[in-house]
Scaffold this active site. Structure first.
Site, PDB file in Angstrom:
ATOM      1  N   HIS A   1       0.835  -1.209   0.000  1.00 47.28           N
ATOM      2  CA  HIS A   1       0.000   0.000   0.000  1.00 47.28           C
ATOM      3  C   HIS A   1       0.870   1.259   0.000  1.00 47.28           C
ATOM      4  O   HIS A   1       0.554   2.235  -0.674  1.00 47.28           O
ATOM      5  CB  HIS A   1      -0.881   0.042   1.254  1.00 47.28           C
ATOM      6  CG  HIS A   1      -1.925  -1.028   1.324  1.00 47.28           C
ATOM      7  ND1 HIS A   1      -1.872  -2.061   2.223  1.00 47.28           N
ATOM      8  CD2 HIS A   1      -3.073  -1.209   0.624  1.00 47.28           C
ATOM      9  CE1 HIS A   1      -2.935  -2.825   2.079  1.00 47.28           C
ATOM     10  NE2 HIS A   1      -3.681  -2.347   1.106  1.00 47.28           N
TER      11      HIS A   1
ATOM     12  N   LYS B   1      -1.337  -4.306  -9.017  1.00 44.36           N
ATOM     13  CA  LYS B   1      -1.548  -5.378  -9.996  1.00 44.36           C
ATOM     14  C   LYS B   1      -1.804  -6.720  -9.343  1.00 44.36           C
ATOM     15  O   LYS B   1      -2.092  -7.686 -10.034  1.00 44.36           O
ATOM     16  CB  LYS B   1      -0.316  -5.505 -10.900  1.00 44.36           C
ATOM     17  CG  LYS B   1      -0.210  -4.451 -11.972  1.00 44.36           C
ATOM     18  CD  LYS B   1       0.826  -4.923 -12.977  1.00 44.36           C
ATOM     19  CE  LYS B   1       1.244  -3.813 -13.900  1.00 44.36           C
ATOM     20  NZ  LYS B   1       2.290  -4.296 -14.824  1.00 44.36           N
TER      21      LYS B   1
END
Ligand code: PAF
Length: 277
Positions: free
Chosen positions: A32, A143
């Site tokens: 993150h 992704k």
């Protein structure tokens, strides 16, 4: 980090700013924080959102036990220099039972959509709501959730949303395991096994690049290898990157996606690669 829980206060704070947004469900890890760093290149204000979205969890999934670590998430955002955190309560984002939904595109019907019915409808609906709250110029997604990224890109294109979607590479532990909030469910033994998922995907890639076997056989071999090592695989699927359909003979840019359970914990991962034949 400025914590905002109300949509009106959020909009007031962001007025006139060029905003890049990172939607999350919290329990933040290095992956993150990589997204936050990328966001900085796409806006002068970075807004993380933290909302565990009930709408994208199916019956029997982990909504109730999903890790909620608000204080340490705030510390991490502070250290990462993220300016704003939008962390609405359920009632702020869903003031009434939701009756309007985003119907996800056909790419959502397979893979995760097959094993998690309603998941992409919940994701697409909440991401559109978050975009309408934050009104970002750009938004960054990892992704690791490869199909999610494609669903969101398709939604943005087909609903004419003025948001640039930025894709970030998957962050991994040194042993190859993709970072995920759900890794915290793993027992030490399961954590030791968990890198096998990425290892099997790399074997799939290596076999395709070496042109040894047809794609279905290669997928089946990976599923069997996971089963033999104690996993309960949902799928290992070789697809083309452009639209996640099965590759034709002329398709070079491929991705192999996998989802499998270790005990009660379901992990997903993927690997992009190119073949030359
Ligand atoms: O990837 C996630 O964490 C979630 O699906 C998202 C995009 C924040 C929507 O709830």
């Amino acid at each position: 980090v400025n914590i905002l829980t109300r949509v009106d206060a959020l909009r007031a704070a962001l007025r006139g700013r060029r905003t890049a947004c990172v939607p999350t469900m919290g329990n933040l890890h290095q992956g993150h924080l990589d997204l936050m760093r990328m966001a900085r290149a796409h806006g002068d204000a970075v807004v993380a959102t933290l909302f565990v979205n009930r709408l994208q969890f199916g019956a029997g999934e982990d909504f109730d036990r999903y890790p909620r670590t608000f204080d340490s998430d705030c510390d991490k955002l502070e250290q990462a220099g993220v300016e704003f955190l939008f962390a609405p309560a359920d009632a702020e984002l869903y003031p009434a039972p939701q009756s309007v939904f985003v119907e996800p595109p056909p790419v959502a019907r397979q893979l995760e959509g097959e094993y998690r019915p309603g998941f992409f409808r919940g994701v697409a609906t909440v991401v559109l709501k978050l975009f309408n709250c934050v009104q970002p110029q750009a938004a960054v997604f990892g992704k690791k959730d490869y199909q999610q990224l494609m669903v969101i890109r398709t939604m943005v294109r087909e609903l004419n949303l003025p948001v640039d979607i930025v894709a970030a590479e998957t962050a991994r532990a040194p042993d190859g395991l993709a970072l995920s909030s759900r890794n915290s469910y793993l027992t030490p033994e399961q954590r030791a096994m968990a890198p096998q998922l990425q290892a099997r995907l790399r074997e799939v890639r290596d076999r395709i690049v070496a042109d040894s076997g047809n794609l279905l056989q290669i997928e089946d071999a990976a599923v069997s290898a996971l089963t033999v090592s104690g996993w309960q695989p949902d799928y290992v699927a070789i697809r083309r990157q452009s639209d996640l359909q099965s590759p034709g003979a002329g398709d070079r840019d491929l991705v192999v996606l996998g989802a499998a359970k270790l005990g009660g914990t379901r992990l997903i991962d993927n690997l992009e690669f190119a073949r030359s034949h």
